[in-house]
Write a protein that holds these residues in place. Structure first.
Motif, PDB file in Angstrom:
ATOM      1  N   ALA A 239       1.138  -1.366  -0.122  1.00  0.00           N
ATOM      2  CA  ALA A 239       0.058   0.208   0.086  1.00  0.00           C
ATOM      3  C   ALA A 239       0.799   1.275  -0.281  1.00  0.00           C
ATOM      4  O   ALA A 239       0.679   2.538  -0.585  1.00  0.00           O
ATOM      5  CB  ALA A 239      -0.736  -0.460   1.098  1.00  0.00           C
ATOM      6  N   GLN A 240       1.689   1.427   0.579  1.00  0.00           N
ATOM      7  CA  GLN A 240       3.190   1.866   0.252  1.00  0.00           C
ATOM      8  C   GLN A 240       3.385   2.963  -0.195  1.00  0.00           C
ATOM      9  O   GLN A 240       3.736   3.716  -1.188  1.00  0.00           O
ATOM     10  CB  GLN A 240       4.287   1.742   1.805  1.00  0.00           C
ATOM     11  N   TYR A 241       3.934   1.991  -1.380  1.00  0.00           N
ATOM     12  CA  TYR A 241       4.001   1.906  -3.105  1.00  0.00           C
ATOM     13  C   TYR A 241       3.143   2.411  -3.885  1.00  0.00           C
ATOM     14  O   TYR A 241       3.331   1.780  -4.931  1.00  0.00           O
ATOM     15  CB  TYR A 241       5.207   0.835  -3.311  1.00  0.00           C
ATOM     16  N   ILE A 242       1.637   2.330  -3.771  1.00  0.00           N
ATOM     17  CA  ILE A 242       0.510   2.636  -4.623  1.00  0.00           C
ATOM     18  C   ILE A 242       1.123   3.377  -5.723  1.00  0.00           C
ATOM     19  O   ILE A 242       0.932   4.635  -5.744  1.00  0.00           O
ATOM     20  CB  ILE A 242      -0.843   3.018  -4.449  1.00  0.00           C
TER      21      ILE A 242
ATOM     22  N   GLU B 103      11.762   1.751  -3.879  1.00  0.00           N
ATOM     23  CA  GLU B 103      11.055   2.487  -4.888  1.00  0.00           C
ATOM     24  C   GLU B 103      12.570   2.509  -5.634  1.00  0.00           C
ATOM     25  O   GLU B 103      13.307   2.888  -5.049  1.00  0.00           O
ATOM     26  CB  GLU B 103      10.485   3.618  -4.206  1.00  0.00           C
ATOM     27  N   ILE B 104      12.182   3.145  -7.286  1.00  0.00           N
ATOM     28  CA  ILE B 104      13.516   3.250  -7.785  1.00  0.00           C
ATOM     29  C   ILE B 104      12.684   4.672  -8.608  1.00  0.00           C
ATOM     30  O   ILE B 104      11.487   5.006  -8.509  1.00  0.00           O
ATOM     31  CB  ILE B 104      13.621   2.418  -9.383  1.00  0.00           C
ATOM     32  N   SER B 105      13.734   5.231  -8.766  1.00  0.00           N
ATOM     33  CA  SER B 105      13.649   6.468  -9.951  1.00  0.00           C
ATOM     34  C   SER B 105      13.514   6.195 -11.436  1.00  0.00           C
ATOM     35  O   SER B 105      13.285   5.197 -12.027  1.00  0.00           O
ATOM     36  CB  SER B 105      14.518   7.529  -9.411  1.00  0.00           C
ATOM     37  N   SER B 106      11.934   7.063 -11.788  1.00  0.00           N
ATOM     38  CA  SER B 106      11.178   6.605 -13.160  1.00  0.00           C
ATOM     39  C   SER B 106      12.516   6.927 -14.512  1.00  0.00           C
ATOM     40  O   SER B 106      12.761   7.541 -15.013  1.00  0.00           O
ATOM     41  CB  SER B 106       9.838   7.235 -12.753  1.00  0.00           C
TER      42      SER B 106
END
Length: 163
Positions: A110-113, A160-163
């Motif tokens: 949920a933190q990464y939606i 998380e990674i950068s787009s």
């Protein structure tokens, strides 16, 4: 009469030898394991134990009357949208259904939606579904059996990674 018996014995003996030739040829071949479902399961198990890294965007999907939602467990679930990237086993229209592990919970997803992430984990097999009650309703395959549930991608780490 004796000639007829000898001829008959020769014909029978010839037929026995001809019948044995294929088995003699097979007996000369090395013993290779027959391709059985047990061998295939073992290969699949080894394949599933391999750690895999996938990247994509985490989506939250609501319950729906779809095969994908059924496999996910019949409630809200999370999917990794991998876009057009090839993945070993697609379990969702957009990519793979994300499954929790000991260290990663549904709350973590949920933190990464909506965020681009890298997940490390392994593919999980679909499991046969066993109805809990004769009154229960469930989707069925063409063979009249309940569709399997589960499968997806068990996440052991997420970042998380950068787009």
């Amino acid at each position: 009469m004796m000639t007829s018996i000898i001829r008959l014995k020769s014909v029978v003996l010839g037929a026995v030898i001809v019948a044995m030739i294929p088995s003699l040829a097979v007996g000369c071949q090395p013993d290779l394991p027959e391709p059985t479902s047990e061998n295939n399961r073992a290969e699949t198990q080894i394949k599933r134990e391999t750690m895999v890294i996938l990247t994509g965007v985490v989506l939250q999907k609501p319950w729906a009357k779809t095969e994908e939602s059924w496999r996910a467990g019949g409630s809200e679930y999370y999917v990794l949208d991998v876009g057009e990237a090839e993945v070993e086993e697609r379990s969702a229209q957009e990519g793979v259904i994300l499954r929790p592990s000991e260290g990663i919970t549904l709350d973590n997803f949920a933190q990464y939606i909506g965020k681009r992430v890298e997940v490390e984990g392994k593919y999980l097999p679909l499991e046969p579904y066993v109805p809990q009650s004769p009154m229960e309703s469930y989707p069925m395959g063409p063979d009249g059996q309940p569709l399997p549930r589960g499968g997806g991608f068990q996440v052991l780490s997420i970042r998380e990674i950068s787009s």
